[in-house]
Motif scaffolding. Structure first.
Motif: not given
Length: 518
Positions: A334-339, A341-347, A385-389, A392-397
């Motif tokens: 679940q935390a990996g899925q959140q990570a 999703q957070n890749s869409y945000k700036p750093t 790339i990010r949408s597929n990540a 993938q995280a959602r399917a694994e969860k």
């Protein structure tokens, strides 16, 4: 041994030993015993019949010592301990990324050739200087302006150095929080796996110990049986030579003796295999000695054994280690899925540089410098790339959550089976004890009738067979009760209610149901 094949398989549980120890052979419980073997009753009475039975109060310190030895020395558990340290180190490494880092960077270089910047200083100024010089000469003055050459300036310095301290750190990195949480859950999952391995090792050591004791009891009984049959064969040979009996009597005695001899060899091999497996779990030498139960008063302490087993039937408040491991893995996913999703945000990070640079390491008033920067990084388009990540995280969860439901059902079934097996063993103890007392009383009556000539030899041998089977049955039942208790203690864990498993509003750890109440 009954029930044991239903025990859950663990990292250390040896199916081969379990199958061999649970297989029925001619001299096990509830099997046929030939008439000649009935002559062994006198030897069976002389033998401490319950010498290898389970005296729970006396054996527990020995068994606990073997369990502690296995927990301290087992290579598989030591490997798991190292894995826990690896996950914990990864977690500490991620947490350290919140802190600023300071680094020293120094560069000294030498260059030759490369690109240049050509400046036509001579072509631009020489005509002007020449005209001015001519005017000066005409006025009787000396020429004042020199003749210049065109300039070629190299972009690379022949020598250069750059030495600086760099301080940088995060200001806003949304992925980092989710990554730390994911690693925290992964570390807790590895700790749960460590506890699961410890519990499996403890269960398997207890099961292997009682299997070894049971096999040793069978060896002792068959050894005494072999001695008595050898004497019986000698007597029949003497009677045949004297003409009292026909040839079939010594031949039958010989056949009975050979059959018991073969059974003894198999029992010894079975005992050695069980002992080697126990020593494997302890990480001891294969032929290391094992201290087994030797108290001849085990049957008299049957009430203590039953009381201890009844106490073991109480419910537990501990959580299931396999379930805790899987739930922590789900939280990590679940935390990996959140990570993802957070890749869409700036750093946003900061960096401060301070040092000095120049042609060499000679410092001067203009060689030092300082620079502070704030760096924004925002990926706008990445081709999916990010949408597929995230996908993938959602399917694994979702896959892990489905496995959780299946695991909970399996754990409920294993707990129910372990409880039923232990209940049957406890109830069977009373029946086996009553059976033994009734069979021995029948044997005493038959002995008096035989001495008085009131019954035939066949009737007396039948009574002896029943008494022998009753003694063997009681011994095997006592050992089986201890095995069932070890399996029940392993499966007696707090589990979520099955009714709430398919409820989407139910939390992954909600509605816990403990072991059955006493």
């Amino acid at each position: 041994m009954k029930h044991l094949q239903q025990a859950p398989n663990g990292a250390f549980f040896c199916k081969e030993i379990d199958t061999r120890l649970t297989s029925q052979h001619k001299y096990s419980n509830n099997t046929y015993i030939s008439p000649c073997l009935s002559l062994l009753v006198v030897a069976m009475i002389a033998l401490p019949q319950q010498a290898q039975a389970s005296e729970a109060l006396a054996v527990q310190p020995i068994l606990k010592a073997y369990v502690q030895e296995g927990l301290a020395n087992n290579p598989g558990l030591q490997s798991q301990n190292a894995k826990v340290e690896v996950q914990q180190a990864k977690l500490e490494g991620l947490r350290a990324r919140y802190l600023p880092s300071l680094g020293l960077n120094a560069r000294a270089s030498m260059a030759e050739g490369g690109r240049t910047i050509d400046f036509p200083a001579g072509d631009l100024l020489n005509p002007v200087y020449a005209t001015l010089n001519q005017q000066a000469v005409a006025q009787g003055q000396q020429p004042r302006f020199p003749t210049l050459d065109n300039q070629s300036i190299p972009l690379l310095r022949p020598t250069e150095q750059d030495t600086r301290l760099t301080l940088n750190g995060p200001i806003y990195v949304p992925q980092l929080n989710a990554q730390v949480e994911a690693q925290k859950q992964a570390s807790q999952a590895e700790t749960a796996a460590q506890r699961r391995l410890r519990e499996e090792l403890e269960r398997d050591i207890q099961v292997a110990y009682w299997q070894t004791a049971q096999a040793q009891a069978q060896v002792d009984i068959l050894q005494n049986s072999l001695q008595t049959l050898q004497e019986n064969e000698r007597v029949n040979q003497a009677l045949y030579k004297a003409g009292t009996v026909t040839l079939d009597a010594p031949k039958r005695a010989q056949a009975e003796r050979l059959e018991v001899q073969v059974a003894l060899q198999k029992a010894q091999s079975q005992r050695n295999l069980a002992q080697e497996y126990l020593n494997l779990l302890r990480n001891a030498k294969p032929d290391a000695a094992v201290q087994l139960p030797t108290n001849p008063n085990a049957v008299q302490r049957l009430q203590h054994i039953q009381t201890e087993l009844q106490e073991a039937m109480k419910g537990s408040t501990e959580n299931s280690a396999p379930l805790s491991q899987l739930e922590r893995n789900i939280e990590a996913l679940q935390a990996g899925q959140q990570a993802a999703q957070n890749s869409y945000k700036p750093t946003l990070v900061y960096q401060v540089d301070a040092g000095y640079q120049g042609k060499d390491y000679n410092t001067g008033p203009k060689t030092g410098f300082a620079q502070a920067s704030v760096v924004l990084n925002w990926t706008l388009i990445d081709g999916g790339i990010r949408s597929n990540a995230v996908r993938q995280a959602r399917a694994e969860k979702e896959s892990a959550e489905s496995k959780r439901i299946e695991l909970i059902r399996q754990l409920h079934l294993a707990r129910s089976q372990a409880r039923q097996n232990l209940e049957v063993s406890i109830q069977t103890l009373d029946a086996r004890m009553a059976q033994k007392e009734a069979a021995e009383e029948s044997l005493r009556i038959s002995t008096r009738k035989r001495d008085a000539g009131e019954i035939t030899q066949i009737e007396f041998l039948s009574a002896e067979q029943v008494a022998t089977r009753a003694r063997l049955g009681l011994i095997n039942t006592i050992y089986q009760a201890q095995v069932d208790r070890a399996v029940w203690q392993f499966n007696n864990r707090q589990l979520p209610d099955i009714v709430t498993l398919n409820d989407p509003k139910a939390n992954t750890t909600a509605n816990p149901v403990g072991g059955e109440k006493p």
